[in-house]
Enzyme design. Structure first.
Site, PDB file in Angstrom:
ATOM      1  N   VAL A  30      20.677  38.770  36.471  1.00 38.05           N
ATOM      2  CA  VAL A  30      19.656  37.736  36.714  1.00 38.05           C
ATOM      3  C   VAL A  30      18.256  38.347  36.635  1.00 38.05           C
ATOM      4  O   VAL A  30      17.369  37.810  35.945  1.00 38.05           O
ATOM      5  CB  VAL A  30      19.885  37.066  38.094  1.00 38.05           C
ATOM      6  CG1 VAL A  30      18.730  36.139  38.448  1.00 38.05           C
ATOM      7  CG2 VAL A  30      21.210  36.301  38.096  1.00 38.05           C
ATOM      8  N   ASN A 109      40.555  42.331  32.017  1.00 40.87           N
ATOM      9  CA  ASN A 109      41.195  42.040  30.742  1.00 40.87           C
ATOM     10  C   ASN A 109      41.452  40.542  30.513  1.00 40.87           C
ATOM     11  O   ASN A 109      41.126  40.011  29.449  1.00 40.87           O
ATOM     12  CB  ASN A 109      42.529  42.802  30.714  1.00 40.87           C
ATOM     13  CG  ASN A 109      42.885  43.206  29.320  1.00 40.87           C
ATOM     14  OD1 ASN A 109      42.587  42.460  28.383  1.00 40.87           O
ATOM     15  ND2 ASN A 109      43.501  44.354  29.163  1.00 40.87           N
ATOM     16  N   ASP A 134      41.255  48.119  39.983  1.00 37.95           N
ATOM     17  CA  ASP A 134      42.379  48.867  39.395  1.00 37.95           C
ATOM     18  C   ASP A 134      41.912  49.911  38.370  1.00 37.95           C
ATOM     19  O   ASP A 134      42.662  50.834  38.056  1.00 37.95           O
ATOM     20  CB  ASP A 134      43.353  47.904  38.703  1.00 37.95           C
ATOM     21  CG  ASP A 134      43.843  46.795  39.624  1.00 37.95           C
ATOM     22  OD1 ASP A 134      43.838  47.015  40.853  1.00 37.95           O
ATOM     23  OD2 ASP A 134      44.209  45.722  39.123  1.00 37.95           O
ATOM     24  N   GLU A 229      51.449  50.164  44.112  1.00 36.33           N
ATOM     25  CA  GLU A 229      52.252  48.936  44.221  1.00 36.33           C
ATOM     26  C   GLU A 229      53.069  48.669  42.956  1.00 36.33           C
ATOM     27  O   GLU A 229      54.069  47.971  42.993  1.00 36.33           O
ATOM     28  CB  GLU A 229      51.360  47.733  44.546  1.00 36.33           C
ATOM     29  CG  GLU A 229      50.374  47.362  43.457  1.00 36.33           C
ATOM     30  CD  GLU A 229      49.586  46.086  43.779  1.00 36.33           C
ATOM     31  OE1 GLU A 229      49.882  45.406  44.758  1.00 36.33           O
ATOM     32  OE2 GLU A 229      48.639  45.799  43.008  1.00 36.33           O
ATOM     33  N   ARG A 254      57.697  55.545  58.531  1.00 33.60           N
ATOM     34  CA  ARG A 254      56.849  54.363  58.730  1.00 33.60           C
ATOM     35  C   ARG A 254      56.171  54.012  57.402  1.00 33.60           C
ATOM     36  O   ARG A 254      55.988  54.880  56.538  1.00 33.60           O
ATOM     37  CB  ARG A 254      55.760  54.629  59.771  1.00 33.60           C
ATOM     38  CG  ARG A 254      56.272  55.111  61.100  1.00 33.60           C
ATOM     39  CD  ARG A 254      57.058  54.025  61.803  1.00 33.60           C
ATOM     40  NE  ARG A 254      57.043  54.161  63.240  1.00 33.60           N
ATOM     41  CZ  ARG A 254      57.942  54.834  63.949  1.00 33.60           C
ATOM     42  NH1 ARG A 254      58.912  55.480  63.347  1.00 33.60           N
ATOM     43  NH2 ARG A 254      57.853  54.883  65.276  1.00 33.60           N
ATOM     44  N   ILE A 261      42.168  45.050  52.262  1.00 30.18           N
ATOM     45  CA  ILE A 261      41.012  45.813  52.782  1.00 30.18           C
ATOM     46  C   ILE A 261      40.436  46.714  51.686  1.00 30.18           C
ATOM     47  O   ILE A 261      39.274  47.081  51.730  1.00 30.18           O
ATOM     48  CB  ILE A 261      41.322  46.662  54.038  1.00 30.18           C
ATOM     49  CG1 ILE A 261      42.412  47.677  53.773  1.00 30.18           C
ATOM     50  CG2 ILE A 261      41.645  45.817  55.240  1.00 30.18           C
ATOM     51  CD1 ILE A 261      42.408  48.801  54.787  1.00 30.18           C
ATOM     52  N   ARG A 263      39.827  45.848  48.680  1.00 31.99           N
ATOM     53  CA  ARG A 263      38.981  45.078  47.755  1.00 31.99           C
ATOM     54  C   ARG A 263      37.694  44.589  48.394  1.00 31.99           C
ATOM     55  O   ARG A 263      36.794  44.109  47.704  1.00 31.99           O
ATOM     56  CB  ARG A 263      39.795  43.877  47.278  1.00 31.99           C
ATOM     57  CG  ARG A 263      39.858  43.765  45.793  1.00 31.99           C
ATOM     58  CD  ARG A 263      40.996  42.910  45.367  1.00 31.99           C
ATOM     59  NE  ARG A 263      40.767  41.491  45.537  1.00 31.99           N
ATOM     60  CZ  ARG A 263      41.623  40.572  45.087  1.00 31.99           C
ATOM     61  NH1 ARG A 263      42.712  40.932  44.459  1.00 31.99           N
ATOM     62  NH2 ARG A 263      41.385  39.307  45.260  1.00 31.99           N
TER      63      ARG A 263
HETATM   64  O1  F6P Z   1      43.491  43.331  40.041  1.00 27.40           O
HETATM   65  C1  F6P Z   1      43.043  43.531  41.336  1.00 27.40           C
HETATM   66  C2  F6P Z   1      44.163  43.319  42.322  1.00 27.40           C
HETATM   67  O2  F6P Z   1      43.669  43.511  43.624  1.00 27.40           O
HETATM   68  C3  F6P Z   1      45.413  44.159  42.100  1.00 27.40           C
HETATM   69  O3  F6P Z   1      45.266  45.478  42.541  1.00 27.40           O
HETATM   70  C4  F6P Z   1      46.438  43.369  42.819  1.00 27.40           C
HETATM   71  O4  F6P Z   1      47.743  43.618  42.335  1.00 27.40           O
HETATM   72  C5  F6P Z   1      46.025  41.960  42.529  1.00 27.40           C
HETATM   73  O5  F6P Z   1      44.629  41.989  42.229  1.00 27.40           O
HETATM   74  C6  F6P Z   1      46.243  40.978  43.639  1.00 27.40           C
HETATM   75  O6  F6P Z   1      45.920  39.720  43.150  1.00 27.40           O
HETATM   76  P1  F6P Z   1      45.653  38.445  44.044  1.00 27.40           P
HETATM   77  O7  F6P Z   1      44.245  38.511  44.534  1.00 27.40           O
HETATM   78  O8  F6P Z   1      45.851  37.310  43.113  1.00 27.40           O
HETATM   79  O9  F6P Z   1      46.628  38.498  45.171  1.00 27.40           O
END
Ligand code: F6P
Length: 330
Positions: A30, A109, A134, A229, A254, A261, A263
């Site tokens: 912006v 992507n 990612d 994951e 465990r 958290i 993100r």
């Molecule tokens: O692409 C980012 C991401 O956080 C991935 O690491 C994860 O698998 C996915 O998005 C989770 O997606 P959502 O927000 O749709 O649960």
């Protein structure tokens, strides 16, 4: 670069999973646009807002105070309707009705592929700015949000490690990354994890078991296993590993799933700066006459690449980094 005499108009949206640094990038797009006398329209909720014409004008002042904030002021979504031609046509008509001359999409992507269809079908310039925690977008070494996500995860793992050491327990920590292991590998390296498991370089269960048993025999009774994951779910993985190691450990394994958290939260200085640079570069490169491109970060420099460069390609973490994680884990 010269400022424009005549006002042009661009639009910007964020699409897909949020990533720390999106606001820094919106602010940069912006403010750079305003600097060169372009008007900016913000599109709410990614492609959903493009279809539903949820547009807001954005001035340089509207993006004040957002640089340090996580999430996205424009909101985000994953909009399935954009896969259909009739909705892309509607999106194009909405852009045209506001005299928008180019669309800046901050996404990964999926966002770029959808945008590319729009560019090809309706001849509207599309500029892609890469973001995803990612960091798995082919064609660029870096995507906005990765550094913050790594730091968020590292902070959490450091805390788990205190318990792991004090109670001599084995912990499995699941980190995000979808099908890719960039995030897990970086977290494994930064936390000195005993084992890092990523989809790109499979490590069979019997090797994991042997490695932990050998470590226990040497007197090290705790371990942190960073599990991408994309390899397995922590719960099932921990249960399986527990069965194999039962005779050698006093306490059950465990597990923790770090989840969202990773993100959220305020972007690191690195993400703020790179997101800002991506935004400035995107607008300036567009103003130099370039149409459909994505911003890329390569060997420490910003560059532009064709939008479709990443389609169908898989970006893999460096094998050397994976080997380093193994060498240092003993
Ligand atoms: O692409 C980012 C991401 O956080 C991935 O690491 C994860 O698998 C996915 O998005 C989770 O997606 P959502 O927000 O749709 O649960």
């Amino acid at each position: 670069m010269k400022k424009l005499n005549k006002m042009g108009k661009i639009a910007v949206l964020t699409s897909g999973g949020d990533a720390p640094g999106l606001n820094a990038c919106i602010r940069a797009v912006v403010r750079t646009a305003c600097y060169y006398n372009l008007e900016v329209i913000g599109i709410k909720r990614g492609y959903k807002g493009l279809i539903e014409k949820d547009f807001i004008p954005l001035s340089a002042r509207d993006v004040a105070g957002i640089l340090q904030k996580g999430g996205t002021i424009l909101l985000s979504s994953r909009e399935p309707r954009f896969h259909e031609y009739e909705y892309r046509k509607l999106a194009y008509e909405n852009l045209k009705s506001e005299n928008i001359e180019a669309l800046f999409v901050i996404g990964g992507n999926g966002t770029f592929q959808a945008a590319n269809l729009l560019a090809k079908e309706f001849d509207i310039p599309i500029i892609g700015i890469p973001k995803t925690i990612d960091n798995d977008l082919y064609g660029t070494d870096y995507t906005i949000g990765f550094d913050t996500a790594v730091n968020n995860a590292v902070e959490a793992v450091d805390k788990i490690k205190d318990t792991s050491i004090s109670h001599e327990r084995i912990f499995v920590v699941e980190v995000m990354g979808r099908d890719s292991g960039f995030l897990a590998l970086e977290v494994g390296l930064a936390t000195g994890a005993e084992i890092t498991l990523i989809p790109e370089y499979p490590f069979p269960m019997h090797h994991i078991v042997e490695s932990i048993i050998s470590s226990i025999k040497k007197g090290k009774r705790f371990a942190i296993i960073i599990l991408a994951e994309g390899v397995a779910h922590a719960k099932e993985f921990a249960e399986t590993l527990n069965k194999h190691l039962k005779p050698y450990i006093d306490e059950d394994i465990r597990y923790t799933v770090l989840g969202y958290i990773q993100r959220g939260g305020s972007p690191t200085a690195f993400d703020r700066v790179i997101a800002s640079k991506f935004g400035v570069f995107a607008v300036e490169h567009y103003l130099s006459g370039n149409k459909n491109f994505m911003v890329a970060y390569e060997n420490g420099k910003l560059t532009a690449k064709p939008l479709e460069i990443s389609f169908g390609k898989i970006k893999k973490p460096d094998l050397k980094d994976y080997q380093i994680a193994n060498i240092l884990s003993s």
